[in-house]
Design an enzyme around this catalytic site. Structure first.
Site, PDB file in Angstrom:
ATOM      1  N   HIS A  18       0.863  -1.205   0.000  1.00 35.66           N
ATOM      2  CA  HIS A  18       0.000   0.000   0.000  1.00 35.66           C
ATOM      3  C   HIS A  18       0.887   1.238   0.000  1.00 35.66           C
ATOM      4  O   HIS A  18       1.460   1.605   1.025  1.00 35.66           O
ATOM      5  CB  HIS A  18      -0.888   0.005   1.252  1.00 35.66           C
ATOM      6  CG  HIS A  18      -1.842   1.158   1.322  1.00 35.66           C
ATOM      7  ND1 HIS A  18      -3.181   0.982   1.576  1.00 35.66           N
ATOM      8  CD2 HIS A  18      -1.669   2.503   1.184  1.00 35.66           C
ATOM      9  CE1 HIS A  18      -3.788   2.156   1.592  1.00 35.66           C
ATOM     10  NE2 HIS A  18      -2.879   3.101   1.357  1.00 35.66           N
ATOM     11  N   HIS A  20       1.440   5.448  -1.732  1.00 27.61           N
ATOM     12  CA  HIS A  20       1.030   6.586  -2.568  1.00 27.61           C
ATOM     13  C   HIS A  20       2.277   7.162  -3.221  1.00 27.61           C
ATOM     14  O   HIS A  20       3.160   7.677  -2.517  1.00 27.61           O
ATOM     15  CB  HIS A  20       0.356   7.664  -1.714  1.00 27.61           C
ATOM     16  CG  HIS A  20      -0.883   7.184  -1.031  1.00 27.61           C
ATOM     17  ND1 HIS A  20      -2.144   7.319  -1.577  1.00 27.61           N
ATOM     18  CD2 HIS A  20      -1.056   6.520   0.144  1.00 27.61           C
ATOM     19  CE1 HIS A  20      -3.039   6.776  -0.774  1.00 27.61           C
ATOM     20  NE2 HIS A  20      -2.410   6.277   0.294  1.00 27.61           N
ATOM     21  N   LEU A  21       2.350   7.073  -4.543  1.00 26.64           N
ATOM     22  CA  LEU A  21       3.519   7.598  -5.254  1.00 26.64           C
ATOM     23  C   LEU A  21       3.256   8.991  -5.827  1.00 26.64           C
ATOM     24  O   LEU A  21       4.181   9.641  -6.294  1.00 26.64           O
ATOM     25  CB  LEU A  21       3.941   6.637  -6.373  1.00 26.64           C
ATOM     26  CG  LEU A  21       4.377   5.240  -5.897  1.00 26.64           C
ATOM     27  CD1 LEU A  21       4.686   4.338  -7.097  1.00 26.64           C
ATOM     28  CD2 LEU A  21       5.596   5.313  -4.975  1.00 26.64           C
ATOM     29  N   ARG A  22       1.967   9.435  -5.794  1.00 30.69           N
ATOM     30  CA  ARG A  22       1.572  10.710  -6.418  1.00 30.69           C
ATOM     31  C   ARG A  22       1.918  10.679  -7.902  1.00 30.69           C
ATOM     32  O   ARG A  22       2.010   9.613  -8.494  1.00 30.69           O
ATOM     33  CB  ARG A  22       2.216  11.915  -5.694  1.00 30.69           C
ATOM     34  CG  ARG A  22       2.078  11.888  -4.164  1.00 30.69           C
ATOM     35  CD  ARG A  22       0.657  11.833  -3.664  1.00 30.69           C
ATOM     36  NE  ARG A  22       0.588  12.058  -2.214  1.00 30.69           N
ATOM     37  CZ  ARG A  22      -0.395  11.628  -1.438  1.00 30.69           C
ATOM     38  NH1 ARG A  22      -1.387  10.904  -1.943  1.00 30.69           N
ATOM     39  NH2 ARG A  22      -0.402  11.891  -0.155  1.00 30.69           N
ATOM     40  N   ASN A  46      -5.484   7.309  -5.818  1.00 25.19           N
ATOM     41  CA  ASN A  46      -6.193   8.551  -5.458  1.00 25.19           C
ATOM     42  C   ASN A  46      -5.475   9.784  -5.994  1.00 25.19           C
ATOM     43  O   ASN A  46      -5.102  10.689  -5.252  1.00 25.19           O
ATOM     44  CB  ASN A  46      -6.432   8.649  -3.942  1.00 25.19           C
ATOM     45  CG  ASN A  46      -5.163   8.663  -3.112  1.00 25.19           C
ATOM     46  OD1 ASN A  46      -4.125   8.119  -3.525  1.00 25.19           O
ATOM     47  ND2 ASN A  46      -5.214   9.281  -1.943  1.00 25.19           N
ATOM     48  N   LYS A 104      -9.696  -0.025  -5.263  1.00 22.52           N
ATOM     49  CA  LYS A 104      -9.668   0.672  -3.976  1.00 22.52           C
ATOM     50  C   LYS A 104     -11.000   1.335  -3.684  1.00 22.52           C
ATOM     51  O   LYS A 104     -11.507   2.116  -4.489  1.00 22.52           O
ATOM     52  CB  LYS A 104      -8.543   1.721  -3.988  1.00 22.52           C
ATOM     53  CG  LYS A 104      -8.401   2.518  -2.690  1.00 22.52           C
ATOM     54  CD  LYS A 104      -7.955   1.664  -1.519  1.00 22.52           C
ATOM     55  CE  LYS A 104      -8.034   2.421  -0.202  1.00 22.52           C
ATOM     56  NZ  LYS A 104      -6.812   3.097   0.167  1.00 22.52           N
ATOM     57  N   HIS A 141     -10.493   1.392   2.456  1.00 24.59           N
ATOM     58  CA  HIS A 141     -10.234   2.405   3.482  1.00 24.59           C
ATOM     59  C   HIS A 141     -11.394   2.304   4.457  1.00 24.59           C
ATOM     60  O   HIS A 141     -12.515   2.707   4.148  1.00 24.59           O
ATOM     61  CB  HIS A 141     -10.142   3.813   2.869  1.00 24.59           C
ATOM     62  CG  HIS A 141      -9.815   4.850   3.902  1.00 24.59           C
ATOM     63  ND1 HIS A 141      -8.578   5.456   3.999  1.00 24.59           N
ATOM     64  CD2 HIS A 141     -10.541   5.340   4.936  1.00 24.59           C
ATOM     65  CE1 HIS A 141      -8.575   6.285   5.034  1.00 24.59           C
ATOM     66  NE2 HIS A 141      -9.751   6.234   5.624  1.00 24.59           N
ATOM     67  N   HIS A 179      -4.368  -0.417   6.216  1.00 19.70           N
ATOM     68  CA  HIS A 179      -3.841   0.374   7.337  1.00 19.70           C
ATOM     69  C   HIS A 179      -4.714   0.293   8.592  1.00 19.70           C
ATOM     70  O   HIS A 179      -5.272   1.283   9.041  1.00 19.70           O
ATOM     71  CB  HIS A 179      -3.598   1.836   6.939  1.00 19.70           C
ATOM     72  CG  HIS A 179      -4.656   2.460   6.059  1.00 19.70           C
ATOM     73  ND1 HIS A 179      -5.993   2.469   6.378  1.00 19.70           N
ATOM     74  CD2 HIS A 179      -4.564   3.098   4.872  1.00 19.70           C
ATOM     75  CE1 HIS A 179      -6.663   3.089   5.427  1.00 19.70           C
ATOM     76  NE2 HIS A 179      -5.809   3.479   4.495  1.00 19.70           N
ATOM     77  N   LEU A 223      -4.585   9.327   8.261  1.00 24.04           N
ATOM     78  CA  LEU A 223      -5.897   8.701   8.374  1.00 24.04           C
ATOM     79  C   LEU A 223      -5.804   7.238   7.976  1.00 24.04           C
ATOM     80  O   LEU A 223      -5.133   6.934   6.982  1.00 24.04           O
ATOM     81  CB  LEU A 223      -6.915   9.437   7.482  1.00 24.04           C
ATOM     82  CG  LEU A 223      -7.303  10.823   8.001  1.00 24.04           C
ATOM     83  CD1 LEU A 223      -8.120  11.574   6.972  1.00 24.04           C
ATOM     84  CD2 LEU A 223      -8.076  10.718   9.322  1.00 24.04           C
ATOM     85  N   ASP A 251       1.557   2.721   3.544  1.00 22.75           N
ATOM     86  CA  ASP A 251       0.716   3.909   3.371  1.00 22.75           C
ATOM     87  C   ASP A 251       1.583   5.170   3.373  1.00 22.75           C
ATOM     88  O   ASP A 251       1.153   6.221   3.855  1.00 22.75           O
ATOM     89  CB  ASP A 251      -0.377   3.996   4.441  1.00 22.75           C
ATOM     90  CG  ASP A 251      -1.489   4.956   4.035  1.00 22.75           C
ATOM     91  OD1 ASP A 251      -1.582   5.313   2.843  1.00 22.75           O
ATOM     92  OD2 ASP A 251      -2.265   5.361   4.923  1.00 22.75           O
ATOM     93  N   HIS A 255       3.080  14.651   1.521  1.00 24.24           N
ATOM     94  CA  HIS A 255       2.475  15.966   1.277  1.00 24.24           C
ATOM     95  C   HIS A 255       3.583  16.979   1.509  1.00 24.24           C
ATOM     96  O   HIS A 255       4.418  16.804   2.417  1.00 24.24           O
ATOM     97  CB  HIS A 255       1.340  16.251   2.265  1.00 24.24           C
ATOM     98  CG  HIS A 255       0.128  15.382   2.075  1.00 24.24           C
ATOM     99  ND1 HIS A 255      -0.871  15.668   1.165  1.00 24.24           N
ATOM    100  CD2 HIS A 255      -0.232  14.222   2.671  1.00 24.24           C
ATOM    101  CE1 HIS A 255      -1.793  14.717   1.214  1.00 24.24           C
ATOM    102  NE2 HIS A 255      -1.438  13.828   2.121  1.00 24.24           N
TER     103      HIS A 255
HETATM  104  O1  DOR Z   1      -2.972   9.475   5.863  1.00 20.01           O
HETATM  105  C1  DOR Z   1      -3.430   9.200   4.756  1.00 20.01           C
HETATM  106  N1  DOR Z   1      -2.954   9.761   3.623  1.00 20.01           N
HETATM  107  N2  DOR Z   1      -4.442   8.333   4.681  1.00 20.01           N
HETATM  108  C2  DOR Z   1      -5.089   8.093   3.534  1.00 20.01           C
HETATM  109  O2  DOR Z   1      -6.027   7.338   3.549  1.00 20.01           O
HETATM  110  C3  DOR Z   1      -4.706   8.780   2.280  1.00 20.01           C
HETATM  111  C4  DOR Z   1      -3.339   9.268   2.330  1.00 20.01           C
HETATM  112  C5  DOR Z   1      -3.028  10.275   1.241  1.00 20.01           C
HETATM  113  O3  DOR Z   1      -3.285   9.977   0.075  1.00 20.01           O
HETATM  114  O4  DOR Z   1      -2.507  11.347   1.552  1.00 20.01           O
HETATM  115 ZN    ZN Z   2      -3.285   5.097   1.713  1.00 22.40          ZN
END
Ligand code: DOR
Ligand code: ZN
Length: 347
Positions: A18, A20-22, A46, A104, A141, A179, A223, A251, A255
């Site tokens: 799991h 997030h690579l953006r 996402n 997802k 989620h 998560h 989250l 996860d 940011h």
């Molecule tokens: O902390 C989190 N960041 N939880 C998520 O479910 C999404 C993720 C994000 O994409 O920033």
């Molecule tokens: Zn996630």
């Protein structure tokens, strides 16, 4: 797994189930940071707009592969975003071609870029039926979004109101509860032997006191939100027990610093570069180093029906100071635990 001496641990290369690579410029940091530790990763969809078609997933995969450094091999495992209009054909063809490894489910409004998610699962039952039919996992989620439910209870209430009924209605559907943060979820997963669950490093290391007592620490905000100590202990027990339903999913969710240190800070912790030292330190602290390879490198591929990695990597019990930050497109992202010292390093 061999322990040549007490200070070096060699194991099958782990995967991240799991991440997030953006997208865009960010990939030039996020992809190498993930690929230097992990052979494969389940890539979250996402983005804005969400990855909700086979074309979008295939093009995103190409952009990720273009950012993989020459000296490592890395396989992104693509997912589709469950929107109210996700096509059944995308599920069937995505599974048949091997491009798609999961779909997802974001409850609408639950987290970053979840506006395109699902308000009521009833509306997508035909897609879920098709997923059960072809054996494509639903990656969940697990939080309700009702304003009257306290944020610390959102995961537990989700089990009761949404996931329990779904599992009863469609027991053949393969589900990963992502998560997990509570003892309730550990017990729920164990009561449903066909399920899997990912556990992050941050939920194993921190509880809500770390985030809120003595000052608010926005870089610990994620989250589902950090919970109380008793839940953290239940997660450590689940992760380190050798139980095959629990596996590694960072996860890692970068940011830019300014987006976290803000009036309304974003949720997510950046852990890709140092995820393995973070996790292995926890296993070491509870005397369960012998279970690390199972959690990091075996349970995940078994759940997804993929081969185990055959190459190995090594970790060393040698102190490492966590770097402050990494470039993130034109901005900067702070690492989880920046400046702290970990007992373990990548060899
Ligand atoms: O902390 C989190 N960041 N939880 C998520 O479910 C999404 C993720 C994000 O994409 O920033
Ligand atoms: Zn996630």
């Amino acid at each position: 797994m061999t322990k040549d001496t007490l200070v070096r641990l060699t194991l099958r290369q782990p995967d991240d189930w799991h991440v997030h690579l953006r997208d865009g410029d960010a990939l030039s940091t996020t992809v190498p940071d993930c690929a230097r530790s992990f052979a494969r990763a389940i890539v979250m969809p996402n983005l804005k707009p969400p990855v909700a078609s086979l074309d979008a997933a295939s093009q995103y995969r190409d952009r990720i592969l273009a950012a993989v450094p020459d000296d490592v091999s890395f396989e992104p495992l693509m997912t589709l975003y469950l929107t109210p209009s996700l096509a059944i054909d995308a599920v069937r063809e995505g599974r048949a071609s091997g491009l798609i490894k999961g779909v997802k489910f974001y409850p609408q409004g639950a987290t970053t870029n979840s506006d395109a998610g699902i308000a009521a699962l009833d509306t997508v039952m035909p897609v879920l039926d098709a997923m059960a039919d072809v054996g494509l996992p639903l990656l969940v989620h697990g939080e309700v979004t009702d304003r009257d439910i306290d944020i610390f209870d959102r995961e537990a209430v989700f089990l009761e109101r949404t996931l329990g009924p779904l599992m009863a209605r469609l027991p053949e559907l393969r589900v990963v509860l992502e998560h997990i943060t509570t003892e309730d979820s550990v017990q729920f997963v164990q009561a449903h032997p066909a399920m899997g669950a990912t556990i992050t490093a941050h939920h194993l290391i921190y509880s809500r006191n770390d985030m809120l007592a003595g000052g608010i620490r926005p870089h610990l905000y994620c989250l589902p939100i950090l919970k109380r100590e008793k839940h953290r202990h239940a997660l450590i027990e689940a992760a380190t027990s050798g139980h095959p339903q629990f596996f590694l999913g960072t996860d890692s969710a970068p940011h830019a610093i300014g987006d976290k240190e803000s009036d309304c800070g974003c949720a997510g912790c950046y852990t890709a570069p140092h995820a393995l030292p973070l996790y292995v330190s926890v296993f070491d602290q509870v005397g369960r180093l012998d279970q690390f390879e199972a959690f990091a490198s075996i349970h995940g591929p078994r759940f997804y029906g993929l081969p185990l990695n055959t190459n190995t990597i090594s970790l060393e019990k040698r102190p490492m100071q966590i770097p402050e930050s990494r470039p993130f497109g034109t901005k900067t992202v702070r690492l989880l635990g920046a400046g702290d010292t970990l007992e373990w390093s990548l060899a």
